[in-house]
Write a protein that holds these residues in place. Structure first.
Motif, PDB file in Angstrom:
ATOM      1  N   GLU A 168       0.825  -1.203   0.000  1.00 32.98           N
ATOM      2  CA  GLU A 168       0.000   0.000   0.000  1.00 32.98           C
ATOM      3  C   GLU A 168       0.869   1.268   0.000  1.00 32.98           C
ATOM      4  O   GLU A 168       0.575   2.241  -0.694  1.00 32.98           O
ATOM      5  N   ARG A 169       1.953   1.237   0.761  1.00 25.85           N
ATOM      6  CA  ARG A 169       2.836   2.403   0.808  1.00 25.85           C
ATOM      7  C   ARG A 169       3.466   2.629  -0.563  1.00 25.85           C
ATOM      8  O   ARG A 169       3.582   3.761  -1.030  1.00 25.85           O
ATOM      9  N   ALA A 170       3.862   1.526  -1.213  1.00 28.24           N
ATOM     10  CA  ALA A 170       4.465   1.635  -2.553  1.00 28.24           C
ATOM     11  C   ALA A 170       3.440   2.181  -3.543  1.00 28.24           C
ATOM     12  O   ALA A 170       3.745   3.039  -4.365  1.00 28.24           O
ATOM     13  N   ARG A 171       2.204   1.703  -3.434  1.00 31.48           N
ATOM     14  CA  ARG A 171       1.159   2.156  -4.355  1.00 31.48           C
ATOM     15  C   ARG A 171       0.941   3.671  -4.217  1.00 31.48           C
ATOM     16  O   ARG A 171       0.868   4.389  -5.204  1.00 31.48           O
ATOM     17  N   ARG A 172       0.885   4.134  -2.979  1.00 38.13           N
ATOM     18  CA  ARG A 172       0.652   5.567  -2.751  1.00 38.13           C
ATOM     19  C   ARG A 172       1.810   6.401  -3.299  1.00 38.13           C
ATOM     20  O   ARG A 172       1.595   7.425  -3.948  1.00 38.13           O
ATOM     21  N   ARG A 173       3.031   5.975  -3.017  1.00 35.94           N
ATOM     22  CA  ARG A 173       4.196   6.732  -3.484  1.00 35.94           C
ATOM     23  C   ARG A 173       4.248   6.729  -5.018  1.00 35.94           C
ATOM     24  O   ARG A 173       4.568   7.731  -5.649  1.00 35.94           O
ATOM     25  N   PHE A 174       3.882   5.579  -5.597  1.00 31.32           N
ATOM     26  CA  PHE A 174       3.867   5.442  -7.062  1.00 31.32           C
ATOM     27  C   PHE A 174       2.866   6.424  -7.684  1.00 31.32           C
ATOM     28  O   PHE A 174       3.169   7.103  -8.672  1.00 31.32           O
ATOM     29  N   GLU A 175       1.691   6.522  -7.086  1.00 31.22           N
ATOM     30  CA  GLU A 175       0.665   7.459  -7.597  1.00 31.22           C
ATOM     31  C   GLU A 175       1.195   8.892  -7.551  1.00 31.22           C
ATOM     32  O   GLU A 175       0.981   9.671  -8.475  1.00 31.22           O
ATOM     33  N   GLU A 176       1.888   9.227  -6.455  1.00 31.96           N
ATOM     34  CA  GLU A 176       2.462  10.572  -6.306  1.00 31.96           C
ATOM     35  C   GLU A 176       3.480  10.852  -7.403  1.00 31.96           C
ATOM     36  O   GLU A 176       3.481  11.914  -8.022  1.00 31.96           O
ATOM     37  N   ASP A 208       9.667  -0.796  -9.005  1.00 32.94           N
ATOM     38  CA  ASP A 208      10.849   0.002  -8.591  1.00 32.94           C
ATOM     39  C   ASP A 208      10.573   0.672  -7.254  1.00 32.94           C
ATOM     40  O   ASP A 208      11.427   0.682  -6.362  1.00 32.94           O
ATOM     41  N   VAL A 209       9.379   1.262  -7.134  1.00 29.38           N
ATOM     42  CA  VAL A 209       9.043   2.018  -5.923  1.00 29.38           C
ATOM     43  C   VAL A 209       9.006   1.073  -4.722  1.00 29.38           C
ATOM     44  O   VAL A 209       9.526   1.393  -3.649  1.00 29.38           O
ATOM     45  N   GLU A 210       8.414  -0.103  -4.920  1.00 28.66           N
ATOM     46  CA  GLU A 210       8.316  -1.059  -3.801  1.00 28.66           C
ATOM     47  C   GLU A 210       9.715  -1.472  -3.327  1.00 28.66           C
ATOM     48  O   GLU A 210       9.985  -1.519  -2.125  1.00 28.66           O
ATOM     49  N   LYS A 211      10.593  -1.734  -4.290  1.00 32.00           N
ATOM     50  CA  LYS A 211      11.974  -2.123  -3.933  1.00 32.00           C
ATOM     51  C   LYS A 211      12.683  -0.984  -3.209  1.00 32.00           C
ATOM     52  O   LYS A 211      13.362  -1.198  -2.206  1.00 32.00           O
ATOM     53  N   GLU A 212      12.506   0.226  -3.737  1.00 32.92           N
ATOM     54  CA  GLU A 212      13.191   1.402  -3.160  1.00 32.92           C
ATOM     55  C   GLU A 212      12.752   1.603  -1.704  1.00 32.92           C
ATOM     56  O   GLU A 212      13.584   1.786  -0.808  1.00 32.92           O
ATOM     57  N   ILE A 213      11.443   1.513  -1.478  1.00 33.02           N
ATOM     58  CA  ILE A 213      10.917   1.717  -0.121  1.00 33.02           C
ATOM     59  C   ILE A 213      11.384   0.607   0.822  1.00 33.02           C
ATOM     60  O   ILE A 213      11.781   0.854   1.958  1.00 33.02           O
ATOM     61  N   PHE A 214      11.358  -0.623   0.316  1.00 32.67           N
ATOM     62  CA  PHE A 214      11.762  -1.763   1.137  1.00 32.67           C
ATOM     63  C   PHE A 214      13.209  -1.593   1.602  1.00 32.67           C
ATOM     64  O   PHE A 214      13.521  -1.740   2.784  1.00 32.67           O
TER      65      PHE A 214
END
Ligand code: DC
Length: 217
Positions: free
Chosen positions: A146-154, A166-172
């Motif tokens: 969910e955090r990755a999805r939100r950041r991706f939308e931004e 990419d965003v999910e990996k970066e956040i993880f």
């Protein structure tokens, strides 16, 4: 004097979105400590030098970081509000935040900024290190997906070409680095109240925090 509210949590949990609204509703000052680490990361990025402790110490010695009332960010007098929001600067902010002298400098600045009260400050170590006596401590989290999805939308709104993956990996990786560092790691303070926002709207989280502020004595 108004209250001091500390909000910590992993990347993309909604800390800044929610804190800004709570600040506006209460007439408080919002202080984004991540933006301060990002400003250090940006200064370092612009230098084009490899990350060594000596060089970082040199560029942070006289660094000037300011946040204004509308949460604009200034680095050495120049407004960098937009520039600090790239994935490259996110990673560098996390990298430079491992160093004790960087943390010490920013922590002192953050405490000065909070001294007058009526503030809501968000980050990773606010409840545990920066403001251990805060009146209210929130640990805001959500599932990684969910955090990755939100950041991706931004990022999509800013025409970024990064993928959700990419965003999910970066956040993880960033959360792992922030949680595992030796000095002031990302952690929930024992007396912080956990809010999992995975299935909550922004308004619902804001409402919960406002209720906690009101019930807190
Ligand atoms: O909140 P943010 O994603 O803008 O923060 C960027 C980085 O800065 C984060 O990955 C780790 C560092 N940071 C920190 O070490 N301590 C804080 N209080 C806030 C941010």
């Amino acid at each position: 004097m108004g209250k001091i509210i500390a909000v910590d949590g992993p990347a993309g949990a909604g800390k800044s979105t929610v804190s800004k609204i709570v600040a506006a509703k209460l007439g408080y000052t919002y202080i984004d400590t991540g933006a301060m680490y990002r400003a250090v990361g940006l200064k370092f990025l612009r230098s084009g030098q490899p990350l060594t402790e000596n060089f970082l110490a040199e560029i942070t010695k006289d660094i000037e970081i300011k946040l204004d009332e509308s949460a604009k960010v200034y680095l050495d007098g120049e407004e960098v509000t937009k520039e600090i929001r790239t994935p490259e600067v996110s990673k560098l902010a996390s990298d430079v935040s491992k160093f004790g002298f960087v943390r010490k400098k920013l922590t002192e600045l953050q405490r000065e900024m909070a001294a007058k009260g009526s503030v809501i400050m968000d980050g990773r170590d606010i409840g545990t290190q920066v403001l251990p006596n805060a009146d209210l401590k929130i640990f805001l989290t959500a599932s990684l997906q969910e955090r990755a999805r939100r950041r991706f939308e931004e990022l999509k709104l800013k025409n970024s070409s990064v993928t959700l993956d990419d965003v999910e990996k970066e956040i993880f990786l960033r959360d792992k680095q922030d949680s595992e560092r030796e000095i002031a790691p990302l952690a929930k303070a024992d007396d912080a109240i956990l809010i999992d926002s995975t299935n909550l709207s922004v308004d619902e989280v804001v409402e919960k925090i406002l209720e906690l502020v009101i019930s807190e004595k």
